[in-house]
Design an enzyme around this catalytic site. Structure first.
Site, PDB file in Angstrom:
ATOM      1  N   ASN A 146      14.399   9.832  15.626  1.00 33.81           N
ATOM      2  CA  ASN A 146      13.271  10.308  16.417  1.00 33.81           C
ATOM      3  C   ASN A 146      12.077  10.634  15.539  1.00 33.81           C
ATOM      4  O   ASN A 146      10.931  10.289  15.871  1.00 33.81           O
ATOM      5  CB  ASN A 146      13.669  11.543  17.224  1.00 33.81           C
ATOM      6  CG  ASN A 146      12.540  12.028  18.109  1.00 33.81           C
ATOM      7  OD1 ASN A 146      12.146  11.356  19.058  1.00 33.81           O
ATOM      8  ND2 ASN A 146      11.998  13.205  17.795  1.00 33.81           N
ATOM      9  N   THR A 147      12.326  11.278  14.406  1.00 32.82           N
ATOM     10  CA  THR A 147      11.232  11.656  13.509  1.00 32.82           C
ATOM     11  C   THR A 147      10.545  10.430  12.933  1.00 32.82           C
ATOM     12  O   THR A 147       9.309  10.337  12.917  1.00 32.82           O
ATOM     13  CB  THR A 147      11.756  12.557  12.377  1.00 32.82           C
ATOM     14  OG1 THR A 147      12.324  13.743  12.946  1.00 32.82           O
ATOM     15  CG2 THR A 147      10.633  12.943  11.422  1.00 32.82           C
TER      16      THR A 147
ATOM     17  N   ILE B 250      15.624  11.321  10.413  1.00 35.12           N
ATOM     18  CA  ILE B 250      16.373  10.919  11.601  1.00 35.12           C
ATOM     19  C   ILE B 250      15.523   9.997  12.477  1.00 35.12           C
ATOM     20  O   ILE B 250      14.295   9.943  12.340  1.00 35.12           O
ATOM     21  CB  ILE B 250      16.838  12.146  12.413  1.00 35.12           C
ATOM     22  CG1 ILE B 250      15.639  12.952  12.913  1.00 35.12           C
ATOM     23  CG2 ILE B 250      17.760  13.023  11.573  1.00 35.12           C
ATOM     24  CD1 ILE B 250      16.005  14.030  13.903  1.00 35.12           C
TER      25      ILE B 250
ATOM     26  N   LYS C 210       8.778   4.201   2.677  1.00 30.91           N
ATOM     27  CA  LYS C 210      10.101   4.738   2.324  1.00 30.91           C
ATOM     28  C   LYS C 210      10.529   5.839   3.298  1.00 30.91           C
ATOM     29  O   LYS C 210      10.845   6.970   2.908  1.00 30.91           O
ATOM     30  CB  LYS C 210      10.126   5.249   0.897  1.00 30.91           C
ATOM     31  CG  LYS C 210       9.903   4.173  -0.162  1.00 30.91           C
ATOM     32  CD  LYS C 210      10.080   4.740  -1.572  1.00 30.91           C
ATOM     33  CE  LYS C 210       9.910   3.661  -2.635  1.00 30.91           C
ATOM     34  NZ  LYS C 210       8.513   3.252  -2.830  1.00 30.91           N
TER      35      LYS C 210
ATOM     36  N   ALA D 103      12.692   8.244   5.547  1.00 37.52           N
ATOM     37  CA  ALA D 103      13.988   8.821   5.162  1.00 37.52           C
ATOM     38  C   ALA D 103      14.359  10.008   6.044  1.00 37.52           C
ATOM     39  O   ALA D 103      14.765  11.054   5.554  1.00 37.52           O
ATOM     40  CB  ALA D 103      13.955   9.255   3.693  1.00 37.52           C
TER      41      ALA D 103
ATOM     42  N   THR E 186       0.823  -1.205   0.000  1.00 30.03           N
ATOM     43  CA  THR E 186       0.000   0.000   0.000  1.00 30.03           C
ATOM     44  C   THR E 186       0.863   1.263   0.000  1.00 30.03           C
ATOM     45  O   THR E 186       2.048   1.225   0.339  1.00 30.03           O
ATOM     46  CB  THR E 186      -0.909   0.031   1.238  1.00 30.03           C
ATOM     47  OG1 THR E 186      -0.092  -0.022   2.415  1.00 30.03           O
ATOM     48  CG2 THR E 186      -1.873  -1.130   1.239  1.00 30.03           C
TER      49      THR E 186
ATOM     50  N   TYR F 159      10.586  -2.222 -16.506  1.00 29.48           N
ATOM     51  CA  TYR F 159       9.986  -3.490 -16.145  1.00 29.48           C
ATOM     52  C   TYR F 159      10.823  -4.680 -16.615  1.00 29.48           C
ATOM     53  O   TYR F 159      11.433  -4.648 -17.689  1.00 29.48           O
ATOM     54  CB  TYR F 159       8.586  -3.612 -16.747  1.00 29.48           C
ATOM     55  CG  TYR F 159       7.586  -2.627 -16.188  1.00 29.48           C
ATOM     56  CD1 TYR F 159       7.076  -2.786 -14.905  1.00 29.48           C
ATOM     57  CD2 TYR F 159       7.162  -1.529 -16.934  1.00 29.48           C
ATOM     58  CE1 TYR F 159       6.158  -1.887 -14.375  1.00 29.48           C
ATOM     59  CE2 TYR F 159       6.242  -0.630 -16.419  1.00 29.48           C
ATOM     60  CZ  TYR F 159       5.748  -0.813 -15.146  1.00 29.48           C
ATOM     61  OH  TYR F 159       4.849   0.084 -14.629  1.00 29.48           O
TER      62      TYR F 159
END
Length: 272
Positions: free
Chosen positions: A102-103, A100, A96, A98, A64, A220
Protein backbone atom coordinates in the site's frame (compact mmCIF):
# COMPACT_ATOMS: atom_id res chain seq x y z
CA UNK A 1 27.78 -22.98 -21.68
CA UNK A 2 26.63 -19.35 -22.17
CA UNK A 3 23.14 -18.44 -21.02
CA UNK A 4 20.73 -18.66 -24.02
CA UNK A 5 19.71 -15.00 -23.67
CA UNK A 6 23.30 -13.89 -24.24
CA UNK A 7 23.37 -15.53 -27.67
CA UNK A 8 20.30 -13.70 -28.98
CA UNK A 9 20.15 -10.24 -30.53
CA UNK A 10 18.36 -7.52 -28.62
CA UNK A 11 15.80 -7.25 -31.42
CA UNK A 12 14.95 -10.96 -31.28
CA UNK A 13 14.63 -10.76 -27.51
CA UNK A 14 12.18 -7.85 -27.85
CA UNK A 15 9.73 -10.30 -29.40
CA UNK A 16 9.87 -12.41 -26.21
CA UNK A 17 8.55 -9.59 -24.01
CA UNK A 18 4.92 -8.57 -23.63
CA UNK A 19 5.72 -5.61 -21.36
CA UNK A 20 5.76 -2.48 -23.57
CA UNK A 21 8.66 -0.81 -21.75
CA UNK A 22 10.90 -3.89 -21.98
CA UNK A 23 10.02 -4.31 -25.65
CA UNK A 24 10.67 -0.63 -26.38
CA UNK A 25 14.00 -0.66 -24.55
CA UNK A 26 15.31 -3.66 -26.49
CA UNK A 27 14.18 -2.11 -29.77
CA UNK A 28 15.96 1.15 -28.89
CA UNK A 29 19.11 -0.78 -28.00
CA UNK A 30 19.13 -2.46 -31.39
CA UNK A 31 18.22 0.71 -33.29
CA UNK A 32 20.84 2.92 -31.61
CA UNK A 33 23.44 0.16 -31.22
CA UNK A 34 23.64 1.09 -27.54
CA UNK A 35 23.44 -0.81 -24.27
CA UNK A 36 24.52 2.26 -22.31
CA UNK A 37 22.51 3.83 -19.50
CA UNK A 38 23.82 7.08 -18.02
CA UNK A 39 23.01 7.69 -14.37
CA UNK A 40 22.48 11.44 -13.92
CA UNK A 41 23.10 11.99 -10.21
CA UNK A 42 23.11 15.78 -9.94
CA UNK A 43 21.02 18.13 -7.83
CA UNK A 44 19.42 20.69 -10.15
CA UNK A 45 17.02 20.28 -13.04
CA UNK A 46 19.21 22.45 -15.27
CA UNK A 47 22.18 20.13 -14.73
CA UNK A 48 20.09 17.01 -15.38
CA UNK A 49 18.68 18.34 -18.64
CA UNK A 50 22.04 19.61 -19.85
CA UNK A 51 23.69 16.23 -19.25
CA UNK A 52 20.78 14.42 -20.92
CA UNK A 53 21.09 16.62 -24.00
CA UNK A 54 24.81 15.84 -24.18
CA UNK A 55 24.61 12.07 -23.71
CA UNK A 56 21.18 11.39 -25.23
CA UNK A 57 22.37 10.42 -28.73
CA UNK A 58 24.58 7.65 -27.26
CA UNK A 59 22.28 6.06 -24.68
CA UNK A 60 19.38 3.63 -24.58
CA UNK A 61 18.35 4.78 -21.12
CA UNK A 62 18.77 7.64 -18.65
CA UNK A 63 18.66 6.88 -14.93
CA UNK A 64 17.51 9.51 -12.44
CA UNK A 65 17.34 10.01 -8.68
CA UNK A 66 14.49 12.50 -8.49
CA UNK A 67 14.69 12.80 -4.70
CA UNK A 68 18.14 14.47 -4.87
CA UNK A 69 16.99 17.20 -7.28
CA UNK A 70 16.48 20.38 -5.25
CA UNK A 71 14.12 22.08 -7.68
CA UNK A 72 12.23 19.06 -9.03
CA UNK A 73 8.89 19.85 -10.66
CA UNK A 74 6.44 18.06 -12.90
CA UNK A 75 7.31 20.60 -15.61
CA UNK A 76 10.87 19.28 -15.43
CA UNK A 77 9.54 15.71 -15.69
CA UNK A 78 7.54 16.71 -18.77
CA UNK A 79 10.68 18.10 -20.40
CA UNK A 80 12.58 14.92 -19.58
CA UNK A 81 9.83 12.87 -21.23
CA UNK A 82 9.96 15.15 -24.27
CA UNK A 83 13.72 14.62 -24.56
CA UNK A 84 13.28 10.86 -24.18
CA UNK A 85 11.06 10.89 -27.27
CA UNK A 86 13.26 13.26 -29.23
CA UNK A 87 16.52 11.48 -28.43
CA UNK A 88 15.03 7.95 -28.26
CA UNK A 89 15.74 6.61 -24.77
CA UNK A 90 13.89 5.08 -21.82
CA UNK A 91 13.64 6.86 -18.43
CA UNK A 92 14.59 4.80 -15.37
CA UNK A 93 13.89 6.33 -11.95
CA UNK A 94 16.19 4.54 -9.51
CA UNK A 95 13.77 4.81 -6.60
CA UNK A 96 14.61 1.48 -4.90
CA UNK A 97 11.18 1.10 -3.28
CA UNK A 98 11.34 -0.92 -0.07
CA UNK A 99 8.03 -0.82 1.83
CA UNK A 100 4.70 -2.62 2.06
CA UNK A 101 2.43 -2.75 -0.97
CA UNK A 102 0.00 0.00 0.00
CA UNK A 103 2.78 2.43 0.88
CA UNK A 104 4.80 1.87 -2.29
CA UNK A 105 1.70 2.25 -4.45
CA UNK A 106 1.26 5.73 -2.96
CA UNK A 107 4.96 6.59 -3.23
CA UNK A 108 4.87 5.54 -6.90
CA UNK A 109 1.69 7.33 -7.92
CA UNK A 110 1.46 10.34 -5.63
CA UNK A 111 3.37 12.96 -3.67
CA UNK A 112 5.74 15.54 -5.10
CA UNK A 113 7.36 13.28 -7.65
CA UNK A 114 4.46 11.22 -9.11
CA UNK A 115 7.06 8.82 -10.52
CA UNK A 116 4.66 6.57 -12.41
CA UNK A 117 3.44 9.51 -14.48
CA UNK A 118 6.80 10.06 -16.20
CA UNK A 119 9.25 7.21 -15.54
CA UNK A 120 9.11 4.19 -17.86
CA UNK A 121 11.01 1.95 -15.49
CA UNK A 122 11.68 1.80 -11.75
CA UNK A 123 13.08 -0.69 -9.25
CA UNK A 124 12.42 -2.20 -5.85
CA UNK A 125 14.08 -4.22 -3.13
CA UNK A 126 12.51 -7.69 -2.73
CA UNK A 127 13.00 -7.47 1.06
CA UNK A 128 9.32 -6.67 1.90
CA UNK A 129 8.10 -9.74 -0.01
CA UNK A 130 5.79 -10.12 -3.04
CA UNK A 131 3.39 -7.45 -1.78
CA UNK A 132 5.80 -4.81 -3.02
CA UNK A 133 5.37 -6.10 -6.58
CA UNK A 134 1.58 -6.20 -6.21
CA UNK A 135 1.46 -2.64 -4.89
CA UNK A 136 3.68 -1.20 -7.61
CA UNK A 137 2.07 -3.20 -10.41
CA UNK A 138 -1.39 -1.91 -9.47
CA UNK A 139 -0.12 1.52 -10.51
CA UNK A 140 2.41 0.65 -13.20
CA UNK A 141 0.71 -1.99 -15.32
CA UNK A 142 -2.15 0.23 -16.54
CA UNK A 143 0.47 2.79 -17.64
CA UNK A 144 2.68 0.26 -19.44
CA UNK A 145 5.52 0.73 -16.95
CA UNK A 146 8.07 -1.89 -15.88
CA UNK A 147 9.89 -2.97 -12.71
CA UNK A 148 13.35 -4.30 -11.90
CA UNK A 149 14.13 -6.15 -8.67
CA UNK A 150 17.43 -5.48 -6.93
CA UNK A 151 18.97 -8.93 -6.83
CA UNK A 152 22.55 -7.75 -6.32
CA UNK A 153 24.36 -4.45 -5.75
CA UNK A 154 27.75 -3.04 -6.74
CA UNK A 155 28.80 -1.61 -3.36
CA UNK A 156 31.40 -3.33 -1.22
CA UNK A 157 29.98 -5.40 1.67
CA UNK A 158 26.35 -5.31 0.49
CA UNK A 159 24.00 -8.03 1.77
CA UNK A 160 22.23 -8.80 -1.53
CA UNK A 161 24.00 -12.12 -2.04
CA UNK A 162 23.37 -15.85 -1.88
CA UNK A 163 19.90 -16.84 -0.75
CA UNK A 164 18.67 -13.25 -0.93
CA UNK A 165 19.52 -13.14 -4.63
CA UNK A 166 17.90 -16.53 -5.24
CA UNK A 167 14.75 -15.38 -3.45
CA UNK A 168 14.61 -12.25 -5.62
CA UNK A 169 14.74 -14.50 -8.68
CA UNK A 170 11.98 -16.71 -7.28
CA UNK A 171 9.76 -13.70 -6.52
CA UNK A 172 10.15 -12.48 -10.09
CA UNK A 173 9.26 -15.86 -11.58
CA UNK A 174 6.19 -16.15 -9.35
CA UNK A 175 5.03 -12.62 -10.21
CA UNK A 176 5.34 -13.23 -13.94
CA UNK A 177 6.74 -10.93 -16.60
CA UNK A 178 3.78 -8.63 -17.11
CA UNK A 179 5.44 -6.00 -14.89
CA UNK A 180 8.72 -7.41 -13.54
CA UNK A 181 11.08 -7.50 -16.51
CA UNK A 182 14.49 -8.05 -14.96
CA UNK A 183 17.05 -7.32 -12.29
CA UNK A 184 19.72 -5.00 -11.06
CA UNK A 185 22.57 -7.47 -10.77
CA UNK A 186 26.28 -8.00 -11.36
CA UNK A 187 25.82 -11.17 -13.43
CA UNK A 188 23.10 -13.32 -14.96
CA UNK A 189 21.24 -14.21 -11.79
CA UNK A 190 18.92 -16.38 -13.89
CA UNK A 191 21.82 -18.75 -14.63
CA UNK A 192 20.47 -21.31 -12.18
CA UNK A 193 17.02 -21.47 -13.81
CA UNK A 194 16.55 -25.09 -14.78
CA UNK A 195 15.05 -24.42 -18.21
CA UNK A 196 16.22 -20.81 -18.76
CA UNK A 197 13.09 -20.19 -20.84
CA UNK A 198 12.22 -16.74 -19.45
CA UNK A 199 14.05 -13.73 -20.87
CA UNK A 200 15.09 -11.35 -18.08
CA UNK A 201 16.89 -8.04 -18.54
CA UNK A 202 20.02 -7.68 -16.41
CA UNK A 203 21.13 -4.11 -15.76
CA UNK A 204 24.45 -3.51 -14.08
CA UNK A 205 25.79 -0.46 -12.20
CA UNK A 206 29.38 0.05 -11.18
CA UNK A 207 30.84 0.25 -14.70
CA UNK A 208 33.99 2.23 -15.41
CA UNK A 209 36.83 2.29 -17.90
CA UNK A 210 39.34 3.96 -15.59
CA UNK A 211 38.48 3.99 -11.87
CA UNK A 212 38.21 0.73 -9.92
CA UNK A 213 36.31 2.19 -6.96
CA UNK A 214 35.59 5.24 -4.83
CA UNK A 215 35.97 6.20 -1.18
CA UNK A 216 32.34 5.26 -0.40
CA UNK A 217 32.61 1.60 -1.34
CA UNK A 218 31.56 1.63 -4.99
CA UNK A 219 33.34 -0.99 -7.10
CA UNK A 220 33.81 -0.71 -10.87
CA UNK A 221 34.17 -3.20 -13.73
CA UNK A 222 34.70 -2.56 -17.44
CA UNK A 223 31.95 -2.87 -20.07
CA UNK A 224 33.68 -5.96 -21.43
CA UNK A 225 33.67 -7.65 -18.02
CA UNK A 226 29.99 -6.82 -17.51
CA UNK A 227 28.56 -7.57 -20.95
CA UNK A 228 30.82 -10.27 -22.36
CA UNK A 229 32.10 -12.10 -19.30
CA UNK A 230 29.08 -11.72 -16.98
CA UNK A 231 26.36 -11.77 -19.65
CA UNK A 232 24.58 -8.60 -18.49
CA UNK A 233 22.48 -6.50 -20.86
CA UNK A 234 22.76 -2.83 -19.89
CA UNK A 235 25.81 -1.02 -18.48
CA UNK A 236 25.04 1.82 -16.07
CA UNK A 237 27.65 4.60 -15.93
CA UNK A 238 27.46 7.82 -13.96
CA UNK A 239 30.32 10.06 -12.87
CA UNK A 240 32.69 8.39 -15.32
CA UNK A 241 30.78 10.21 -18.07
CA UNK A 242 29.08 13.31 -16.71
CA UNK A 243 31.92 14.09 -14.29
CA UNK A 244 34.24 15.02 -17.13
CA UNK A 245 34.73 18.74 -17.76
CA UNK A 246 33.52 20.20 -21.03
CA UNK A 247 30.42 19.67 -23.16
CA UNK A 248 32.21 17.95 -26.04
CA UNK A 249 34.25 15.82 -23.66
CA UNK A 250 31.08 14.48 -22.01
CA UNK A 251 29.59 13.69 -25.43
CA UNK A 252 32.78 11.94 -26.50
CA UNK A 253 33.02 9.90 -23.31
CA UNK A 254 29.39 8.75 -23.60
CA UNK A 255 30.11 7.66 -27.15
CA UNK A 256 33.26 5.84 -26.01
CA UNK A 257 31.26 3.84 -23.47
CA UNK A 258 28.56 3.15 -26.06
CA UNK A 259 31.13 1.70 -28.45
CA UNK A 260 32.82 -0.37 -25.73
CA UNK A 261 29.51 -1.80 -24.55
CA UNK A 262 28.28 -2.54 -28.06
CA UNK A 263 31.55 -4.20 -29.09
CA UNK A 264 31.34 -6.47 -26.04
CA UNK A 265 27.75 -7.38 -26.99
CA UNK A 266 28.70 -8.17 -30.60
CA UNK A 267 31.59 -10.33 -29.41
CA UNK A 268 29.19 -12.11 -27.06
CA UNK A 269 26.89 -13.01 -29.96
CA UNK A 270 29.74 -14.84 -31.70
CA UNK A 271 30.16 -17.39 -28.91
CA UNK A 272 28.81 -20.91 -29.26
Amino acid sequence: MPHPATLKTYSSRAELHSNPTAKRLLEIMQRKKSNLCVSVDVTTTAEVLEIVRRVGPSVCMVKTHCDVIDDFSLAFADELVRLSKELDFVIFEDRKFADIGNTVSLQYSSGTHRIASWSDLTNAHPLPGPGIISGLSSVGVPLGRALLLLAEMSSKGNLATGQYTRDAMRMAREAGREFVVGFIAMRRVDEDDADKKDDWLIMTPGVGLVAKGDQLGQQYRTPREVVLESGCDVIIVGRGIYGIQGEEAVRAEAERYRVEGWNAYEERLKRT
